[in-house]
Design a protein around this motif. Structure first.
Motif, mmCIF file in Angstrom:
data_model
loop_
_atom_site.group_PDB
_atom_site.id
_atom_site.type_symbol
_atom_site.label_atom_id
_atom_site.label_comp_id
_atom_site.label_asym_id
_atom_site.label_seq_id
_atom_site.Cartn_x
_atom_site.Cartn_y
_atom_site.Cartn_z
ATOM 1 N N SER A 59 178.292 7.355 -1.111
ATOM 2 C CA SER A 59 177.748 7.481 -2.475
ATOM 3 C C SER A 59 178.547 6.577 -3.404
ATOM 4 N N PRO A 83 179.894 2.346 -3.159
ATOM 5 C CA PRO A 83 181.084 3.094 -2.744
ATOM 6 C C PRO A 83 182.395 2.415 -3.108
ATOM 7 N N GLU A 96 182.483 12.355 -0.212
ATOM 8 C CA GLU A 96 181.871 11.098 0.197
ATOM 9 C C GLU A 96 182.684 10.326 1.232
ATOM 10 N N THR A 114 172.909 9.835 -3.481
ATOM 11 C CA THR A 114 173.715 9.274 -2.403
ATOM 12 C C THR A 114 172.795 8.568 -1.401
#
Length: 467
Positions: free
Chosen positions: A158, A143, A424, A167
């Motif tokens: 993700s 991330p 995300e 993810t």
């Protein structure tokens, strides 16, 4: 800062709970102002709502003991990883206890033959990959920040590798969790697949600490690729870059990363990093596989890019050259900060079907201009997800108001395109107003699940849903 809604406080219950936990945890129970504010901190513009105390457990049983005390006295409890979430996930709008998982940071087991491992929630992404490297394995979800695995699981994180590796929901096999009554449960075994009952693992992944406290995670791992190739290519328009993205996906090229920088972002990194990239939309890519396969993938993308007007295509498997090619993306955050010194960088994200991506980015940029704001775009475009950073003077109420309007309009735009208000970043407090618009009556079903699993609403109140 943007004001966050406060919820009613249970003063008597909080006071009693704090006394019990102080006696039980001693120096691992902290009430200092600075540490409480740190644990209410969010990397966004939502105001800080600190908890009343922070406790540092070492074991799942200690987490269960904390939950039992909080449940008995109906006191809020908020899980904390390292605080890198972007939508107010760790704020304490009703006060309560922050449970810092940083000292639950053991890698409990690695099963190389099965390509999985078991970790405590405080293990960080970089810590895990350092441990796995000598085994020829890695955990692919990235991330950006060195987040904890527990936090990444709770927010369904993700990142740049999601286009190939998925993810967190695709990479979590099983969880250990403490429920609202203090029971410790295991949601699944380590088997690669199962059809045994409700999928509690997927229910808790992405629940943002509102249904249970995650205390153990079984993860799917990958073998470190034999070779990696990086590539970059400039395009005349965002639409041309998105056409290349769609064709790459449709042709089945197994690209590992595919990042877009818009013209403003390229100009910013040119200025900050002393690069000389053409100031037009840029795609950065990474391919994983054998030496032969990454060469083939790179060549195929080069042909696709050329067909839609791409220029300056180059690729390499050399590690130093790969770093050079990706420098524009790695320096993006710092580059944005030097555009308007003194202003805060407010990050928001949406995700749309890839076929609508170019239109969404274009309208995103039109809205920025209409509202008189400064904003830049980067995106994990292989899955239709992009991030906009708006530079805001937080002392200028009018500019803050215009930025809020922009975020709302962008969320609504993505939803209207059959997309989502968050690809995300999660819901937390910041995206909560848009969830009902996106999912409608499904949020009522979520509320029913929340009520069944957490009847007193002690787990991370005010996140995802209104209570």
């Amino acid at each position: 800062m943007v004001q966050a809604t406060a919820l009613p406080r249970n003063e008597a219950g909080i006071e009693t709970t704090m006394g019990i936990l102080k006696q039980q945890f001693g120096e691992r129970f902290q009430t200092g102002k600075s540490i409480r504010e740190q644990h209410g901190h969010t990397t966004t513009w939502i105001e800080n709502q600190p908890p009343d105390a922070v406790v540092f457990p070492h074991t799942s049983q200690e987490v269960a003991d904390i939950v039992k005390v909080c449940a008995t006295h109906k006191v809020p409890i908020i899980a904390f990883g390292v605080g890198t979430s972007l939508e107010g996930h760790v704020n304490a709008p009703a006060g309560g206890i922050s449970v810092d998982m940083s000292q639950m940071n053991q890698i409990l087991a690695v099963y190389p033959e099965d390509l999985n491992c078991v970790v405590q929630p405080g293990v960080t992404r970089e810590q895990l990959n350092t441990h796995l490297r000598d085994m020829g394995l890695f955990f692919p979800i990235d991330p950006g920040a060195n987040a904890t695995i527990g936090g990444m699981t709770a927010t369904r994180a993700s990142g740049t590798n999601a286009v190939r590796y998925g993810t967190m929901k695709d990479n979590v096999i099983a969880l250990e969790a403490v429920m609202a009554d203090g029971r410790i449960i295991k949601t699944a075994q380590r088997a690669k697949k199962s059809s045994a009952g409700y999928d509690l693992t997927r229910l808790l992944v992405g629940s943002e600490g509102t249904l249970a406290m995650i205390t153990g995670i079984t993860l799917r791992l990958q073998g470190i690729p034999e070779a990696m190739a990086s590539a970059r290519c400039s395009f005349p328009t965002v639409d041309a870059a998105c056409q290349a993205v769609m064709a790459t996906i449709q042709y089945g090229v197994p690209v590992a990363r595919m990042e877009l920088l818009d013209t403003a972002s390229v100009a910013a990194v040119n200025a900050y990093s002393k690069l000389d990239l053409p100031e037009s939309p840029l795609l950065l890519l990474e391919f994983h596989g054998s030496e032969a396969s990454v060469a083939e993938q790179s060549a195929t993308f080069g042909e696709i890019a050329e067909e839609v007007g791409g220029t300056g295509f180059e690729w390499t498997t050399n590690a130093e050259e790969r770093t050079r090619l990706w420098k524009a993306r790695h320096d993006y955050y710092w580059a944005t900060m030097q555009i308007s010194p003194g202003k805060a960088g407010i990050a928001t994200d949406v995700c749309v079907p890839i076929s609508r991506l170019a239109e969404c980015v274009a309208r995103n940029n039109d809205m920025i201009e209409e509202l008189g704001l400064v904003g830049l775009v980067v995106g994990h475009v292989g899955d239709g997800n992009f991030h906009t950073t708006i530079l805001v003077d937080m002392a200028d109420k009018d500019e803050v108001s215009r930025a809020e309007e922009f975020v709302g309009r962008l969320n609504d735009l993505a939803i209207s395109m059959d997309g989502t208000c968050t690809g995300e970043h999660g819901i937390g407090q910041g995206k909560r107003p848009y969830l009902k618009r996106e999912l409608g009556a499904a949020t009522d079903v979520m509320a029913s699940i929340k009520a069944a699993l957490d009847p007193d609403g002690i787990f991370n109140p005010g996140k995802i849903l209104s209570t």
